[in-house]
Motif scaffolding. Structure first.
Motif, PDB file in Angstrom:
ATOM      1  N   LEU A 294       0.820  -1.214   0.000  1.00  0.00           N
ATOM      2  CA  LEU A 294       0.000   0.000   0.000  1.00  0.00           C
ATOM      3  C   LEU A 294       0.855   1.265   0.000  1.00  0.00           C
ATOM      4  CD1 LEU A 294      -2.798  -1.060   2.535  1.00  0.00           C
ATOM      5  CD2 LEU A 294      -2.992  -0.882   0.047  1.00  0.00           C
ATOM      6  N   MET A 297       2.142   1.815  -3.444  1.00  0.00           N
ATOM      7  CA  MET A 297       1.083   2.355  -4.302  1.00  0.00           C
ATOM      8  C   MET A 297       0.970   3.857  -4.117  1.00  0.00           C
ATOM      9  SD  MET A 297      -2.076  -0.407  -4.224  1.00  0.00           S
ATOM     10  CE  MET A 297      -3.057   0.635  -5.290  1.00  0.00           C
ATOM     11  N   ALA A 298       0.969   4.302  -2.860  1.00  0.00           N
ATOM     12  CA  ALA A 298       0.866   5.740  -2.577  1.00  0.00           C
ATOM     13  C   ALA A 298       2.090   6.481  -3.110  1.00  0.00           C
ATOM     14  CB  ALA A 298       0.717   5.962  -1.073  1.00  0.00           C
ATOM     15  N   ALA A 301       1.781   6.869  -6.789  1.00  0.00           N
ATOM     16  CA  ALA A 301       0.777   7.892  -7.108  1.00  0.00           C
ATOM     17  C   ALA A 301       1.371   9.291  -7.015  1.00  0.00           C
ATOM     18  CB  ALA A 301      -0.419   7.758  -6.154  1.00  0.00           C
ATOM     19  N   ALA A 423       2.631  -2.712  -7.590  1.00  0.00           N
ATOM     20  CA  ALA A 423       2.065  -1.679  -6.719  1.00  0.00           C
ATOM     21  C   ALA A 423       2.465  -0.288  -7.191  1.00  0.00           C
ATOM     22  CB  ALA A 423       2.526  -1.898  -5.279  1.00  0.00           C
ATOM     23  N   ARG A 424       3.736  -0.114  -7.569  1.00  0.00           N
ATOM     24  CA  ARG A 424       4.198   1.196  -8.038  1.00  0.00           C
ATOM     25  C   ARG A 424       3.498   1.600  -9.330  1.00  0.00           C
ATOM     26  NH1 ARG A 424       8.255   2.312 -11.447  1.00  0.00           N
ATOM     27  NH2 ARG A 424       9.094   0.202 -11.267  1.00  0.00           N
ATOM     28  N   GLY A 427      -0.294   2.069  -8.605  1.00  0.00           N
ATOM     29  CA  GLY A 427      -0.421   3.289  -7.806  1.00  0.00           C
ATOM     30  C   GLY A 427      -0.229   4.530  -8.646  1.00  0.00           C
ATOM     31  N   GLY A 431      -2.970   7.357  -9.161  1.00  0.00           N
ATOM     32  CA  GLY A 431      -2.659   8.752  -8.848  1.00  0.00           C
ATOM     33  C   GLY A 431      -2.951   9.687 -10.003  1.00  0.00           C
TER      34      GLY A 431
END
Length: 528
Positions: A294, A297-298, A301, A423-424, A427, A431
């Motif tokens: 997570l 991911m952020a 974004a 995830a990257r 994310g 974003g």
């Protein structure tokens, strides 16, 4: 096993991708390839205007150049782990690197949109396999105590490349041609292929794992791969094209949403019941790796959204060229590069979760600083905001990359690398999608609020209109002055609404950045 195979800190060189070579040399070698791949996620963004003009297509069609790359990249990430283990990590890595180099050159020689998209898809497939394998090679080349410093070099490639992309792409497009945004990968790719061939080795554990898979007759989870690919590919398509296609007012978006939901619902029970799943969802369900997923991911974004929307803001509202829009991000890139090595050292002293929390807080403050945007903002206003982000992101990226391997067995490092990169990527798409929607809807909202005051019965409007008309009249417009005054006021309203919308975008990204802090504190302490 020879005594020389064991280092002073107890690390077994026979299990290392560096073999007898200096592992820091391996870190530089794989980072060259990673930098080249990640660079291509953003280098074409500022060149879309040139591509559309050269190929006689509209801007919407040109944006498929970015979308197809991201979709192909996301799909292949999930299967790269198995292919590397089953057919050889070095062999697979070299194959991806070679295909990426060739397809990059072909992109530079594309003769129409269709050919460019085909070559970008091939480039995305090849690039998607390179990054997670690069991480796995690094993880195996260094003992746990030195991984933080090794990932600092890797982090320079992953975090700085998207920042350099717009600058380099803008400069090449302004001064030469958009074709060179892709052609430059040719010589760099040849250099990377040569270095990987000479210095990267297949670890003994990887060879044993490959032989074990052959003996057991374990094959690729084709059904799982199709479900994961369908889910991620359609999700990327919906996120990247939703705003352009008017979301659920478009049959195109509805169809891909149905595919996305169906694949997701079927993927979970299928992957949880396989002995050799293409994506081990149980890892995401754990406290440590799930939180890392997570946070990444952020981070994706923030990194991708700011990298895409800051140059757009500068070119659209401040009259910057593509080159200068990219240069506004460059100081932040230099700070990021420096901070990577500082944070690499800190990971051996400070618990990673505290560094990540600090990075999230700094990134949130940087986004808050951008909410102070104003019409006369200078070059250094944007440069300093990017410098603040350059301080924050390394505090997140290096520790999260390091801590995500905590408790992961050696045979799962490829899988962990692939999932962190998924995830990257996802994310980043989320974003960009959030930013694009906030920008569109809030611009409409602010414009509707501002025009409420632009009515003949408003004395302030009448006074402003008369002043502007007098100005145009004095400039020689004559009878056309009143009409020009109305048009000018309309332009100012649109610009003001647009700037307010960008402020709302940065506020949304500030909230995402702040969410990293509690997620980071949820991580357990690791052995430094």
């Amino acid at each position: 096993m020879s005594a020389g195979a064991i280092t002073a800190d107890g690390f077994d060189r026979s299990q290392s991708a560096a073999g007898t070579h200096n592992p820091w040399l391996i870190a530089v070698v794989v980072s060259i390839a990673t930098f080249m791949e990640v660079l291509d996620t953003t280098i074409a963004n500022v060149a879309l205007r040139y591509i559309s003009g050269s190929l006689a297509i509209n801007t919407d069609e040109a944006s498929w150049v970015v979308t197809t790359y991201l979709v192909a990249n996301a799909i292949v990430l999930t299967v790269s782990s198995f292919i590397a283990k089953r057919y050889g990590r070095k062999r697979f890595y070299l194959g991806c690197l070679g295909l990426f180099t060739v397809s990059s050159v072909l992109c530079g020689f594309a003769w129409n949109l269709e050919s460019l998209l085909v070559f970008r898809i091939l480039q995305g497939f090849a690039g998607g396999g390179m990054v997670p394998i690069s991480q796995s090679i690094l993880a195996d080349s260094f003992p746990p105590a030195k991984r933080g410093q090794a990932f600092a070099i890797f982090g320079v490639a992953v975090v700085v490349a998207p920042v350099v992309g717009p600058t380099l792409g803008g400069w090449l497009s302004d001064n030469y041609s958009w074709h060179w945004c892709f052609l430059i990968n040719g010589p760099v790719g040849l250099l990377a292929c040569t270095l990987v061939t000479l210095f990267v080795q297949e670890p003994k554990s990887a060879i044993e794992e490959r032989e074990k898979l052959k003996r057991q007759g374990i094959r690729l989870d084709v059904v799982g791969f199709l479900l994961v690919a369908g889910f991620l590919g359609s999700l990327e398509m919906v996120l990247d094209r939703g705003q352009t296609e008017d979301w659920f007012g478009s049959t195109f978006i509805i169809v891909f949403t149905i595919i996305c939901v169906a694949c997701f619902c079927l993927m979970i029970p299928w992957e949880l019941t396989r002995k050799n799943p293409v994506m081990d969802l149980r890892m995401i369900a754990t406290r440590q790796f799930g939180s890392c997923f997570l946070v990444m991911m952020a981070t994706g974004a923030i990194l991708i959204a700011t990298t895409q929307f800051l140059p757009e803001l500068l070119q659209q509202y401040y009259g910057y060229t593509a080159t200068w829009a990219g240069l506004a991000l460059s100081p932040g890139g230099l700070v990021t590069m420096t901070m990577m090595f500082v944070v690499g050292r800190l990971t051996g002293v400070v618990q990673p979760k505290y560094l990540i929390a600090a990075g999230g807080a700094v990134a949130a403050l940087a986004m808050w600083d951008l909410t102070n945007l104003y019409a006369d903002a200078t070059f250094w206003f944007f440069a300093w905001s990017r410098i603040f982000i350059g301080f924050g992101l390394p505090l997140i990226f290096i520790p999260i990359t390091t801590v995500s391997y905590d408790g992961i067995p050696p045979d799962k490092t490829d899988q962990a690398s692939a999932m962190i990169n998924v995830a990257r990527n996802v994310g980043g798409s989320i974003g960009v999608s959030i930013a694009a929607n906030v920008l569109a809807y809030r611009a409409q909202f602010h414009q509707s609020r501002l025009v409420e005051h632009v009515v003949p019965s408003n004395p302030n409007y009448q006074t402003t209109l008369q002043s502007v008309a007098d100005y145009f009249g004095a400039a020689g417009s004559g009878a056309a002055a009143p009409g020009q005054a109305i048009a000018y006021i309309g332009q100012q309203i649109q610009m003001q609404a647009g700037l307010w919308a960008y402020i709302d975008v940065f506020f949304a990204l500030m909230v995402i950045s702040a969410a990293i802090v509690p997620l980071a504190l949820a991580l357990r302490n690791v052995r430094r």
